[in-house]
Design an enzyme around this catalytic site. Sequence first.
Site, PDB file in Angstrom:
ATOM      1  N   LYS A 168       0.838  -1.191   0.000  1.00 24.67           N
ATOM      2  CA  LYS A 168       0.000   0.000   0.000  1.00 24.67           C
ATOM      3  C   LYS A 168       0.876   1.245   0.000  1.00 24.67           C
ATOM      4  CE  LYS A 168      -3.890  -2.317   0.368  1.00 24.67           C
ATOM      5  NZ  LYS A 168      -4.998  -2.253  -0.592  1.00 24.67           N
ATOM      6  N   ASP A 197      -0.644  -0.044  -4.358  1.00 28.02           N
ATOM      7  CA  ASP A 197      -2.064   0.285  -4.314  1.00 28.02           C
ATOM      8  C   ASP A 197      -2.273   1.563  -3.518  1.00 28.02           C
ATOM      9  OD1 ASP A 197      -4.816   0.332  -4.220  1.00 28.02           O
ATOM     10  OD2 ASP A 197      -5.037  -1.612  -3.232  1.00 28.02           O
ATOM     11  N   GLU A 223      -2.089   0.795  -8.451  1.00 26.00           N
ATOM     12  CA  GLU A 223      -3.524   0.489  -8.407  1.00 26.00           C
ATOM     13  C   GLU A 223      -4.319   1.649  -7.828  1.00 26.00           C
ATOM     14  OE1 GLU A 223      -6.144  -2.872  -5.983  1.00 26.00           O
ATOM     15  OE2 GLU A 223      -4.109  -3.338  -6.704  1.00 26.00           O
ATOM     16  N   GLU A 249     -11.536  -2.427  -8.871  1.00 23.80           N
ATOM     17  CA  GLU A 249     -12.237  -2.916  -7.689  1.00 23.80           C
ATOM     18  C   GLU A 249     -13.397  -2.020  -7.283  1.00 23.80           C
ATOM     19  OE1 GLU A 249     -10.502  -1.901  -3.523  1.00 23.80           O
ATOM     20  OE2 GLU A 249      -8.775  -2.340  -4.786  1.00 23.80           O
ATOM     21  N   ASP A 272     -13.880  -7.298  -9.990  1.00 20.67           N
ATOM     22  CA  ASP A 272     -14.195  -8.054  -8.777  1.00 20.67           C
ATOM     23  C   ASP A 272     -15.610  -8.601  -8.919  1.00 20.67           C
ATOM     24  OD1 ASP A 272     -15.119  -8.732  -6.181  1.00 20.67           O
ATOM     25  OD2 ASP A 272     -13.763  -7.321  -5.229  1.00 20.67           O
ATOM     26  N   HIS A 299      -9.521  -8.329  -8.096  1.00 13.82           N
ATOM     27  CA  HIS A 299      -9.368  -7.868  -6.721  1.00 13.82           C
ATOM     28  C   HIS A 299     -10.024  -8.840  -5.752  1.00 13.82           C
ATOM     29  CE1 HIS A 299     -11.355  -5.557  -3.361  1.00 13.82           C
ATOM     30  NE2 HIS A 299     -10.102  -5.221  -3.161  1.00 13.82           N
TER      31      HIS A 299
END
Length: 373
Positions: A168, A197, A223, A249, A272, A299
């Site tokens: 992240k 992400d 992401e 996602e 997703d 995701h």
Amino acid sequence: MARIERIEIAMVDLAPKVERQDAIQSFVTQETPLVTITDSDGAQGTGYSYTIGTGGSSVMRLLADHLCPRIIGRDATEVEAIWHELEFMTHATTIGAITSIALAAIDTALWDLRCRKAGLPLWRMAGGARRSAPCYTTEGGWLHLPVETIVEDALNAKSLGFTGSKVKIGRPVLADDVARLSALREAVGDDYEIMTDANQGFARDTARRRADALAPFGLAWIEEPLPADDIAGHVALAQASATPIAIGESLYSIRHFAEYAARDACGIIQVDAGRIGGITPWLKVAHMAEGFDIPVCPHFLMELHVSLVCAVQNGRYVEYIPQLDEITQTGLTITDGQAIAPETPGLGIDWDWDAINSRAISEFTQTITEAST
């Protein structure tokens, strides 16, 4: 022709196995709606979806009051027709997360029933492209974790054969993101993928600066750098960034994905099934992406997505985040970093019904039949 005779709905809350924090939120609890459909032949299929802590009660009311009663008596094999009918019935409230999550629980149950009656696992019924797919892990890369923990987790994953690790990003100071990724790249070497992400945490100027600063680390992707509805921003960033941009996602319509692909606004699609509305629209997005030569790296929902990634030609990775261990008998099979698609008929998820029944929230547990509609 087997008609839908009974639908049982329930919801359980599942606490994350580890603390999960990203740039904009904490993952508090996984509300998990479950739908079991029984047809007139006595065949059953179970589907599910999820939230990350809010909206579950609204999903359950939508299922109980509107969606499930509508399909009692319908031919359970008409999966495509049912999905479109339910989507149109709720068109005044689409496109949005609550409706899509509810649709996903029904649609995955119908696919499970269909596959079980055919005696086929989902990955074969939906396409049968391959029997396994590489995994990358997200569980050791949360934003609050110290860099030492991230490095240790990635090295362990690499030793197990995983393809990469997701970290992240979105620390308040750019230098912090750079330092974390620099340490990770040095530790894992150049033969291991690093995914990042941002969880929609950046404005356009920040996203451009971060993408430029992180480019030297050879990332697999960045992401959700921007809010999901900022397509123009993603177009500009994708054109300027040497690193592929991943989205999906937080998109709830096949048309949103089509616009991203047509405008060259992404390099990775992360559709997703729990948020797009089920397996039926997931496959549409995946096949559309193949037409643009875009890989699909879905995701979350690894227990379901392993079969979908293995069903399509452009499925690339399965994201490792355990989430169903407490309500299943057996987990996802991973061998040398490869997620193995289940061979059992249906979704291949081995539900532990004693655990589910003991955890089910009584307020949302309901059986819908023709007599009750």
